[in-house]
Write a protein that holds these residues in place. Structure first.
Motif, PDB file in Angstrom:
ATOM      1  N   ASN A   1     -15.196  11.863-109.773  1.00 45.59           N
ATOM      2  CA  ASN A   1     -16.252  11.562-108.782  1.00 45.59           C
ATOM      3  C   ASN A   1     -17.798  13.499-108.893  1.00 45.59           C
ATOM      4  OD1 ASN A   1     -15.275  10.590-106.878  1.00 45.59           O
ATOM      5  ND2 ASN A   1     -13.162  11.868-106.940  1.00 45.59           N
ATOM      6  N   GLY A   2     -18.601  12.830-109.830  1.00 44.45           N
ATOM      7  CA  GLY A   2     -19.216  13.722-110.994  1.00 44.45           C
ATOM      8  C   GLY A   2     -18.216  14.872-111.711  1.00 44.45           C
ATOM      9  N   THR A   3     -17.369  14.882-111.554  1.00 46.97           N
ATOM     10  CA  THR A   3     -17.258  15.880-112.366  1.00 46.97           C
ATOM     11  C   THR A   3     -17.274  16.298-114.043  1.00 46.97           C
ATOM     12  OG1 THR A   3     -14.544  14.950-112.283  1.00 46.97           O
ATOM     13  CG2 THR A   3     -15.117  16.971-110.999  1.00 46.97           C
ATOM     14  N   GLU A   4     -17.318  14.168-114.290  1.00 45.15           N
ATOM     15  CA  GLU A   4     -17.705  14.066-115.599  1.00 45.15           C
ATOM     16  C   GLU A   4     -19.153  13.727-115.930  1.00 45.15           C
ATOM     17  OE1 GLU A   4     -13.518  13.468-117.762  1.00 45.15           O
ATOM     18  OE2 GLU A   4     -14.001  12.174-116.880  1.00 45.15           O
ATOM     19  N   ILE A   5     -19.454  14.375-117.472  1.00 43.90           N
ATOM     20  CA  ILE A   5     -20.715  12.862-117.318  1.00 43.90           C
ATOM     21  C   ILE A   5     -21.093  13.013-118.888  1.00 43.90           C
ATOM     22  CG2 ILE A   5     -22.404  14.515-115.877  1.00 43.90           C
ATOM     23  CD1 ILE A   5     -23.168  16.086-118.329  1.00 43.90           C
ATOM     24  N   VAL A   6     -21.884  11.189-119.238  1.00 41.93           N
ATOM     25  CA  VAL A   6     -21.394  11.492-120.526  1.00 41.93           C
ATOM     26  C   VAL A   6     -22.964  11.808-121.356  1.00 41.93           C
ATOM     27  CG1 VAL A   6     -22.621   9.104-120.142  1.00 41.93           C
ATOM     28  CG2 VAL A   6     -21.888   8.617-122.215  1.00 41.93           C
ATOM     29  N   LEU A   7     -22.223  12.193-122.719  1.00 40.73           N
ATOM     30  CA  LEU A   7     -23.000  12.075-123.239  1.00 40.73           C
ATOM     31  C   LEU A   7     -23.557  11.706-124.874  1.00 40.73           C
ATOM     32  CD1 LEU A   7     -23.079  16.241-123.320  1.00 40.73           C
ATOM     33  CD2 LEU A   7     -24.014  15.265-122.106  1.00 40.73           C
ATOM     34  N   VAL A   8     -24.909  11.951-125.103  1.00 39.29           N
ATOM     35  CA  VAL A   8     -24.863  11.273-126.760  1.00 39.29           C
ATOM     36  C   VAL A   8     -24.556  12.173-127.800  1.00 39.29           C
ATOM     37  CG1 VAL A   8     -26.161   9.629-127.367  1.00 39.29           C
ATOM     38  CG2 VAL A   8     -26.150   8.455-125.933  1.00 39.29           C
ATOM     39  N   GLN A   9     -23.883  12.321-128.773  1.00 35.98           N
ATOM     40  CA  GLN A   9     -24.141  12.681-130.285  1.00 35.98           C
ATOM     41  C   GLN A   9     -24.801  12.185-131.143  1.00 35.98           C
ATOM     42  OE1 GLN A   9     -20.026  14.582-132.145  1.00 35.98           O
ATOM     43  NE2 GLN A   9     -21.671  16.256-132.266  1.00 35.98           N
ATOM     44  N   ALA A  10     -25.975  13.042-131.147  1.00 39.42           N
ATOM     45  CA  ALA A  10     -26.696  11.706-132.704  1.00 39.42           C
ATOM     46  C   ALA A  10     -26.263  12.273-134.265  1.00 39.42           C
ATOM     47  CB  ALA A  10     -27.549  12.529-132.140  1.00 39.42           C
TER      48      ALA A  10
END
Length: 146
Positions: A29-38
């Motif tokens: 429900n929009g509480t978490e987002i995905v990030l990409v770690q280089a």
């Protein structure tokens, strides 16, 4: 409307223009987002450079498979934010107009094609803290203000 700009633009540097398209992918429900770690440890929203002949949308679709192994349904366009930065990795100064979107939905369809990044799900607040680029922070804050 004025385009927000991040980083410091130096009058003495020559910048290479690098157009980028990025997307906020969320769950729970929009509480978490995905990030990409280089590999260098920096965190970014998924997305990247718009290659020759691509639209913003096709760049996002390609980058999602490369970075996450996801197919996404591209939803709302949040807007453009510009970034000036120096890439130590490429020894280049960049002017990076970024175009930011929100994913309406997503599904994992394969393993990421790029094996050098780390994918992590974080809370929205943690994501804002972790993101390296001001333009990426701006996009998440704008999305959460909706």
């Amino acid at each position: 409307m004025e385009i927000p700009s991040f980083g410091e633009k130096s009058e003495t540097l020559v910048y290479k223009k690098r157009l980028g398209a990025y997307i906020i992918v969320s769950r729970n429900n929009g509480t978490e987002i995905v990030l990409v770690q280089a590999p260098n440890g920096a965190y970014f929203l998924p997305g990247g450079e718009i290659e020759l002949g691509e639209t913003k949308e096709t760049a996002i679709e390609r980058e999602m498979i490369e970075e996450l192994g996801f197919e996404v349904v591209i939803g709302e366009y949040l807007g453009q934010a510009d970034e000036y930065f120096h890439s130590r990795h490429r020894s280049t100064d960049y002017y990076n107009p970024g175009y930011f979107y929100v994913a309406d939905s997503w599904k994992k369809v394969c393993e990421p094609l790029e094996k050098t990044n780390t994918i992590c799900w974080v809370s929205v607040e943690q994501g804002i803290d972790l993101l390296k680029r001001g333009s990426h922070k701006w996009a998440v804050k704008k999305w959460k203000a909706i």
